[in-house]
Design a protein around this motif. Structure first.
Motif, PDB file in Angstrom:
ATOM      1  N   PHE A 146     -33.834  43.842  98.125  1.00  0.00           N
ATOM      2  CA  PHE A 146     -33.580  45.277  98.275  1.00  0.00           C
ATOM      3  C   PHE A 146     -33.938  45.951  96.960  1.00  0.00           C
ATOM      4  CE2 PHE A 146     -29.698  43.235  96.992  1.00  0.00           C
ATOM      5  CZ  PHE A 146     -29.041  44.091  96.131  1.00  0.00           C
ATOM      6  N   SER A 147     -34.220  47.253  97.041  1.00  0.00           N
ATOM      7  CA  SER A 147     -34.882  47.934  95.925  1.00  0.00           C
ATOM      8  C   SER A 147     -34.055  47.960  94.650  1.00  0.00           C
ATOM      9  CB  SER A 147     -35.273  49.354  96.329  1.00  0.00           C
ATOM     10  OG  SER A 147     -34.139  50.119  96.692  1.00  0.00           O
ATOM     11  N   GLU A 148     -32.756  48.150  94.751  1.00  0.00           N
ATOM     12  CA  GLU A 148     -31.937  48.200  93.537  1.00  0.00           C
ATOM     13  C   GLU A 148     -32.037  46.897  92.754  1.00  0.00           C
ATOM     14  OE1 GLU A 148     -27.902  50.118  93.363  1.00  0.00           O
ATOM     15  OE2 GLU A 148     -27.277  48.014  93.227  1.00  0.00           O
ATOM     16  N   SER A 149     -31.964  45.777  93.456  1.00  0.00           N
ATOM     17  CA  SER A 149     -32.068  44.483  92.790  1.00  0.00           C
ATOM     18  C   SER A 149     -33.439  44.315  92.140  1.00  0.00           C
ATOM     19  CB  SER A 149     -31.814  43.356  93.800  1.00  0.00           C
ATOM     20  OG  SER A 149     -31.775  42.096  93.171  1.00  0.00           O
ATOM     21  N   ALA A 150     -34.480  44.764  92.835  1.00  0.00           N
ATOM     22  CA  ALA A 150     -35.831  44.661  92.280  1.00  0.00           C
ATOM     23  C   ALA A 150     -35.967  45.483  91.002  1.00  0.00           C
ATOM     24  CB  ALA A 150     -36.854  45.122  93.311  1.00  0.00           C
ATOM     25  N   THR A 151     -35.394  46.676  90.982  1.00  0.00           N
ATOM     26  CA  THR A 151     -35.479  47.527  89.788  1.00  0.00           C
ATOM     27  C   THR A 151     -34.710  46.920  88.620  1.00  0.00           C
ATOM     28  OG1 THR A 151     -35.696  49.500  91.189  1.00  0.00           O
ATOM     29  CG2 THR A 151     -35.059  49.845  88.896  1.00  0.00           C
ATOM     30  N   LEU A 152     -33.517  46.401  88.887  1.00  0.00           N
ATOM     31  CA  LEU A 152     -32.743  45.748  87.832  1.00  0.00           C
ATOM     32  C   LEU A 152     -33.488  44.542  87.274  1.00  0.00           C
ATOM     33  CD1 LEU A 152     -29.251  45.979  89.555  1.00  0.00           C
ATOM     34  CD2 LEU A 152     -29.906  47.157  87.435  1.00  0.00           C
ATOM     35  N   ALA A 153     -34.114  43.761  88.160  1.00  0.00           N
ATOM     36  CA  ALA A 153     -34.893  42.610  87.701  1.00  0.00           C
ATOM     37  C   ALA A 153     -36.033  43.050  86.797  1.00  0.00           C
ATOM     38  CB  ALA A 153     -35.435  41.836  88.903  1.00  0.00           C
ATOM     39  N   GLU A 154     -36.668  44.162  87.142  1.00  0.00           N
ATOM     40  CA  GLU A 154     -37.762  44.676  86.297  1.00  0.00           C
ATOM     41  C   GLU A 154     -37.239  45.150  84.941  1.00  0.00           C
ATOM     42  OE1 GLU A 154     -40.905  44.472  86.712  1.00  0.00           O
ATOM     43  OE2 GLU A 154     -41.090  43.964  88.836  1.00  0.00           O
ATOM     44  N   LEU A 155     -36.037  45.713  84.910  1.00  0.00           N
ATOM     45  CA  LEU A 155     -35.439  46.095  83.629  1.00  0.00           C
ATOM     46  C   LEU A 155     -35.226  44.868  82.751  1.00  0.00           C
ATOM     47  CD1 LEU A 155     -32.701  48.697  84.678  1.00  0.00           C
ATOM     48  CD2 LEU A 155     -34.857  49.171  83.501  1.00  0.00           C
ATOM     49  N   TYR A 156     -34.657  43.820  83.317  1.00  0.00           N
ATOM     50  CA  TYR A 156     -34.401  42.602  82.543  1.00  0.00           C
ATOM     51  C   TYR A 156     -35.709  41.987  82.060  1.00  0.00           C
ATOM     52  CZ  TYR A 156     -29.720  42.818  84.720  1.00  0.00           C
ATOM     53  OH  TYR A 156     -28.467  43.200  85.156  1.00  0.00           O
ATOM     54  N   ALA A 157     -36.701  41.902  82.963  1.00  0.00           N
ATOM     55  CA  ALA A 157     -37.990  41.319  82.576  1.00  0.00           C
ATOM     56  C   ALA A 157     -38.679  42.174  81.518  1.00  0.00           C
ATOM     57  CB  ALA A 157     -38.883  41.178  83.809  1.00  0.00           C
ATOM     58  N   GLY A 158     -38.557  43.487  81.649  1.00  0.00           N
ATOM     59  CA  GLY A 158     -39.225  44.374  80.701  1.00  0.00           C
ATOM     60  C   GLY A 158     -38.685  44.246  79.292  1.00  0.00           C
ATOM     61  N   VAL A 159     -37.368  44.173  79.139  1.00  0.00           N
ATOM     62  CA  VAL A 159     -36.808  44.060  77.792  1.00  0.00           C
ATOM     63  C   VAL A 159     -37.121  42.690  77.199  1.00  0.00           C
ATOM     64  CG1 VAL A 159     -34.483  43.169  78.365  1.00  0.00           C
ATOM     65  CG2 VAL A 159     -34.793  44.710  76.419  1.00  0.00           C
ATOM     66  N   LEU A 160     -37.193  41.665  78.034  1.00  0.00           N
ATOM     67  CA  LEU A 160     -37.555  40.334  77.535  1.00  0.00           C
ATOM     68  C   LEU A 160     -39.024  40.284  77.132  1.00  0.00           C
ATOM     69  CD1 LEU A 160     -35.553  38.244  80.150  1.00  0.00           C
ATOM     70  CD2 LEU A 160     -35.104  38.345  77.697  1.00  0.00           C
ATOM     71  N   ASP A 161     -39.900  40.894  77.917  1.00  0.00           N
ATOM     72  CA  ASP A 161     -41.315  40.990  77.534  1.00  0.00           C
ATOM     73  C   ASP A 161     -41.467  41.695  76.191  1.00  0.00           C
ATOM     74  OD1 ASP A 161     -42.962  39.687  79.372  1.00  0.00           O
ATOM     75  OD2 ASP A 161     -42.935  41.355  80.774  1.00  0.00           O
ATOM     76  N   ALA A 162     -40.688  42.771  76.011  1.00  0.00           N
ATOM     77  CA  ALA A 162     -40.779  43.530  74.763  1.00  0.00           C
ATOM     78  C   ALA A 162     -40.381  42.691  73.563  1.00  0.00           C
ATOM     79  CB  ALA A 162     -39.885  44.772  74.852  1.00  0.00           C
ATOM     80  N   ALA A 163     -39.565  41.661  73.791  1.00  0.00           N
ATOM     81  CA  ALA A 163     -39.112  40.788  72.707  1.00  0.00           C
ATOM     82  C   ALA A 163     -39.970  39.528  72.571  1.00  0.00           C
ATOM     83  CB  ALA A 163     -37.658  40.394  72.938  1.00  0.00           C
ATOM     84  N   GLY A 164     -41.096  39.490  73.281  1.00  0.00           N
ATOM     85  CA  GLY A 164     -42.026  38.372  73.098  1.00  0.00           C
ATOM     86  C   GLY A 164     -41.889  37.228  74.072  1.00  0.00           C
TER      87      GLY A 164
END
Length: 336
Positions: A146-164
């Motif tokens: 469901f969309s909320e879970s997908a958006t939260l997952a993208e937030l987590y992945a995005g901050v981790l990507d930003a940290a290398g």
């Protein structure tokens, strides 16, 4: 998924309501003890008021179990790597329920992708620039379907990507599917809900009839979740203030007309309430019985609709019902 999340969460709420004391629990004879309905002052009926905007009335007496957003993490994956939990904590620190509603509106109403919405949010919060600590390590963030879970997952992945880190996302279905994948290490992180996951693990460990350990107390519920998670190889980052839990909404026009912002105020002001919700509402403690027993709300009529879905929201805005069961992070609560 949203419906199953809510019903799983709420199945454990009987203890919460029962804790208020059944007739006769103080040693009196239940057959001669007046019920709340018998002793309540009859209030004038408050008719539904149509309106385009909805507002949640605060659950000020704690009828519902807490369901704060919490990152669930494979314990072995973060052993010796404290940076991952710290980065997830940084995301949680920015998320309250209005922020979550705005994210859901951007995806569900404005039709932006979860990836685009998450990237914009991280940039707005200054989380898209991080110290490079990941060294390219692969991390897989799972999501429910469901969309909320997908958006939260993208937030987590995005901050981790930003940290290398080399972070990716994977939608993997419902809890029965993604939780084993998280426990096995196929997934590293999944966005979860404190109360719902606590009861899911509790029933798995102690049986379907196990006494509920999730409640309206966030600290106590997190403590229970921590112990249950440890037993199955999970750890948790800090819960966000944001919650996606069952809530009761009225139109803003109704709230303004009657001057109510909480369920207690509604119960003290209005009788004859027309309540709408899922078909099981009249039998479930989180719904009509809880409103009547915990708040003393005088329900004049129940209309069988859905669990926080389009039927309930349409009945609210159209003036067919005065009070409806919704999800607290629903995009419809964003207003204009």
């Amino acid at each position: 998924m949203r419906s199953s999340v809510v019903l799983t969460t709420l199945a454990g709420l009987g203890l919460l309501v029962a804790g208020c004391g059944a007739p006769g629990s103080s040693g009196t004879d239940a057959s001669t003890t007046p019920s709340a309905a018998e002793t309540a002052v009859e209030l004038a009926a408050c008719e539904p008021v149509a309106g385009d905007a909805l507002v949640v009335l605060a659950d000020d007496l704690g009828l519902q179990t807490v369901d704060n957003i919490v990152p669930a993490v494979n314990a072995a994956a973060v052993a010796g790597d404290d940076a991952i939990l710290g980065l997830l904590d940084a995301v949680s620190a920015t998320l309250d329920t209005p922020a979550l509603i705005a994210l859901n509106k951007a995806v569900d109403v404005d039709r932006q992708t979860s990836t685009v919405v998450a990237q914009a949010y991280l940039a707005e919060q200054g989380l898209d620039t991080q110290e490079q600590v990941g060294a390219g390590r692969a991390v897989v963030v799972g999501a429910g379907n469901f969309s909320e879970s997908a958006t939260l997952a993208e937030l987590y992945a995005g901050v981790l990507d930003a940290a290398g880190y080399d972070a990716s996302t994977q939608t993997i279905g419902n809890r029965e599917t993604y939780l084993p994948a998280l426990q096995s290490g196929e997934l590293t992180i999944v966005p979860e809900y404190v109360g719902t996951l606590t009861e899911f693990l509790n029933k798995g460990a102690n049986g379907a009839d196990a006494e509920s350990v999730a409640s309206a107390d966030l600290d106590a519920t997190v403590a229970a979740l921590t112990g249950l998670g440890e037993a199955v190889g999970l750890v948790f980052a800090t819960p966000a203030a944001a919650q996606d839990q069952n809530a009761f909404a009225v139109t803003t026009a109704f709230a303004d007309e009657h001057g109510v912002t909480t369920l207690s105020e509604l119960a003290a002001t209005c009788g004859g309430i027309v309540l709408g919700g899922p078909p099981e509402c009249p039998e479930r403690t989180f719904c009509q019985p809880g409103l009547e027993e915990v708040y003393g709300l005088q329900v004049g009529e129940f209309v069988s609709l859905d669990a926080g879905g389009p039927l309930t929201k349409s009945a609210l805005t159209g003036g067919q019902i005065a009070l409806g069961l919704v999800f607290s992070s629903d995009a419809a609560l964003a207003g204009e």
